[in-house]
Design a protein around this motif. Structure first.
Motif, PDB file in Angstrom:
ATOM      1  N   CYS A   1       0.816  -1.095   0.006  1.00 41.97           N
ATOM      2  CA  CYS A   1       0.046   0.073  -0.162  1.00 41.97           C
ATOM      3  C   CYS A   1       0.873   1.287   0.126  1.00 41.97           C
ATOM      4  O   CYS A   1       2.100   1.134  -0.073  1.00 41.97           O
ATOM      5  CB  CYS A   1      -1.070   0.015   1.146  1.00 41.97           C
ATOM      6  N   CYS A   2       0.383   2.499  -0.139  1.00 39.30           N
ATOM      7  CA  CYS A   2       1.173   3.585   0.155  1.00 39.30           C
ATOM      8  C   CYS A   2       0.172   4.322   1.109  1.00 39.30           C
ATOM      9  O   CYS A   2      -0.817   5.102   0.629  1.00 39.30           O
ATOM     10  CB  CYS A   2       1.308   4.477  -1.085  1.00 39.30           C
ATOM     11  N   THR A   3       0.382   4.553   2.411  1.00 36.39           N
ATOM     12  CA  THR A   3      -0.380   5.125   3.442  1.00 36.39           C
ATOM     13  C   THR A   3      -0.600   6.556   2.870  1.00 36.39           C
ATOM     14  O   THR A   3      -1.637   7.299   3.259  1.00 36.39           O
ATOM     15  CB  THR A   3       0.028   4.799   4.787  1.00 36.39           C
ATOM     16  N   LEU A   4       0.601   7.025   2.300  1.00 37.58           N
ATOM     17  CA  LEU A   4       0.628   8.495   2.239  1.00 37.58           C
ATOM     18  C   LEU A   4      -0.167   9.000   0.975  1.00 37.58           C
ATOM     19  O   LEU A   4      -0.796  10.052   1.067  1.00 37.58           O
ATOM     20  CB  LEU A   4       2.017   9.013   2.088  1.00 37.58           C
ATOM     21  N   CYS A   5      -0.182   8.338  -0.099  1.00 35.46           N
ATOM     22  CA  CYS A   5      -0.756   8.719  -1.515  1.00 35.46           C
ATOM     23  C   CYS A   5      -0.867   7.555  -2.159  1.00 35.46           C
ATOM     24  O   CYS A   5      -1.980   6.795  -1.758  1.00 35.46           O
ATOM     25  CB  CYS A   5      -0.046   9.683  -1.929  1.00 35.46           C
ATOM     26  N   SER A   6      -0.288   7.217  -3.241  1.00 38.63           N
ATOM     27  CA  SER A   6      -0.435   6.240  -4.244  1.00 38.63           C
ATOM     28  C   SER A   6       0.509   5.646  -4.649  1.00 38.63           C
ATOM     29  O   SER A   6       0.538   5.023  -6.129  1.00 38.63           O
ATOM     30  CB  SER A   6      -1.492   6.946  -5.337  1.00 38.63           C
ATOM     31  N   CYS A   7       1.623   5.487  -4.210  1.00 40.15           N
ATOM     32  CA  CYS A   7       2.999   5.224  -4.815  1.00 40.15           C
ATOM     33  C   CYS A   7       2.714   3.514  -5.234  1.00 40.15           C
ATOM     34  O   CYS A   7       2.518   2.701  -4.340  1.00 40.15           O
ATOM     35  CB  CYS A   7       4.139   5.426  -4.006  1.00 40.15           C
ATOM     36  N   THR A   8       3.454   3.436  -6.403  1.00 44.17           N
ATOM     37  CA  THR A   8       3.696   1.758  -6.853  1.00 44.17           C
ATOM     38  C   THR A   8       4.778   1.981  -7.917  1.00 44.17           C
ATOM     39  O   THR A   8       5.328   3.136  -8.096  1.00 44.17           O
ATOM     40  CB  THR A   8       2.615   1.389  -7.660  1.00 44.17           C
TER      41      THR A   8
END
Ligand code: FE
Length: 199
Positions: free
Chosen positions: A105-112
């Motif tokens: 997941c990316c708890t801050l935003c949407s990183c993958t």
């Protein structure tokens, strides 16, 4: 609502705002439209989960490659001609097994690792997933259709700007003897995020 006589300043329609921004770029000798079209082309043609699927299939069939992939993901995907942006400094690969489910997941935003597993799905970017998958992972996975028995441990990995993850799904037993191409065809983005297992 009573009419107070006070009117909010109207915002121009989006088309006119785009035209205005483009005009500013053009006045400085930059072609914004061409740059956007090129970017869209890259997203649609190059940043596809099929890239990660090739990596998974290779790891399933080539133990030496798998070892290199687990040690240095960024370098290993490079062997298959796959690149990552400079700021994606690390690609960390986590292997799912019969008793372990890794999820990202990316708890801050949407990183993958978007050049490898594709752009994040809409649900991945929503606060609901980001906030809950770290605290109620088993429940969230169940809601997403992955009902794991208590015997399966769950580990959630939180992406940062420079450290990207991908999940190496467990290879289904029914695929014994399959070619890399056949294997790659069954690997999904959800499985590389860790919210699904492959059957
Ligand atoms: Fe992010």
């Amino acid at each position: 609502m009573p009419d107070t006589g006070h009117r909010q300043q109207e915002t121009a329609p989006v088309e006119r705002r785009i035209d205005a921004i483009e005009a500013i770029f053009e006045a400085r000798g930059m072609n914004a439209r061409a740059a956007i079209e090129e970017f869209e082309h890259t997203i649609e043609e190059k940043w596809l989960p099929e890239n990660g699927a090739r990596v998974v299939a290779k790891a399933w069939t080539d133990p030496a490659f798998k070892k290199r992939l687990m040690e240095n993901g960024r370098a290993a995907v490079g062997e298959l001609g796959l690149t990552m942006p400079p700021h994606h400094r690390h690609l960390i690969v986590k292997e799912n097994t019969a008793t372990l489910q890794n999820v990202i997941c990316c708890t801050l935003c949407s990183c993958t690792a978007f050049t490898i597993i594709g752009l994040p799905p809409d649900w991945y970017k929503e606060l609901e997933y980001r906030a809950r998958v770290v605290r109620q992972s088993r429940t969230v996975l169940k809601e997403m259709g992955l009902d794991l028995p208590e015997s399966v441990d769950i580990r959630v990995w939180d992406t940062t700007a420079d450290t990207r993850y991908m999940i190496l799904p467990e290879r289904p037993a029914r695929t014994a003897g399959w070619s890399e191409e056949q294997l790659a065809a069954i690997v999904t983005k959800d499985a590389m995020i860790g919210v699904a297992r492959l059957a």
